[in-house]
Design a protein around this motif. Structure first.
Motif: not given
Length: 206
Positions: A25-35, A38-41
């Motif tokens: 789930i983390y790709e979808e959730v992080l995208e939602k919050y503009e993370i 690669p560096l942000r992640k």
């Protein structure tokens, strides 16, 4: 998508059994919050790995000894004798330390315990549970334990990250300011840097 083999090889300090519930789930959730770089992640994952004890903990541990209470919460326990009265009583500790602030009621209300820290970056206090509820449409005020579920443990950490405008410091690769925004200081900086180095290798960041 990061594979199990990549993760286990490059980030060995996080057990697969703890991270596995999040990787779907983390790709979808992080995208939602503009993370969403690669560096942000890398910065985000480094911070939550440290904060959650490598994804092991999604609820605040308040099982303090008297000595620890006196050292960490001296404002509320000014003497060792005062600390002894609450030692090893997590509910009592939470209700004392978190009472009448962050939107919580007084000590007798029990809201310090009800709204203790949950999630991968410890969402704490009724005001934060209300704000997170308003932004997601979920009722975490009535059901605070929902924040311990993987989707919301991760989402609450992302929500906090965005609320604190941390992406700008991740973009600058400034671990000091990222850590300060998360922690209020620089506690555990060396450990956070260790994780950041691992996640940078995972994302092929030079």
């Amino acid at each position: 998508m990061i594979t199990k083999e990549q993760f286990q090889t490059i980030v060995p300090d996080v057990s697969w059994k703890f991270i596995e519930p999040y990787l779907g789930i983390y790709e979808e959730v992080l995208e939602k919050y503009e993370i969403n770089t690669p560096l942000r992640k890398a910065h985000f994952l480094a911070q939550i790995s440290h904060e959650s004890g490598s994804f092991r903990f999604v609820i605040e541990n308040l099982n303090y000894s008297a000595k620890a209470l006196f050292a960490v919460f001296r404002k509320y326990f000014p003497t060792l004798a005062a600390a002894e009265l609450c030692a090893r009583q997590p509910e009592k500790i939470a209700n004392k330390v978190y009472s009448s602030r962050m939107g919580n009621g007084d000590e007798a209300s029990g809201e310090g315990w009800k709204y203790r820290g949950r999630g991968l970056i410890q969402l704490t206090g009724k005001d934060n549970y209300k704000a997170f509820s308003a932004d997601t449409g979920q009722d975490f005020v009535a059901n605070p334990d929902l924040v311990t579920q993987p989707e919301w443990a991760l989402s609450s950490a992302c929500w906090f990250w965005k609320k604190r405008k941390i992406n700008q410091f991740a973009d600058a690769d400034d671990i000091h300011m990222v850590t300060k925004r998360i922690n209020g200081g620089f506690n555990g900086l060396e450990h956070r840097q260790h994780f950041l180095d691992e996640y940078k290798r995972l994302y092929n960041i030079e």
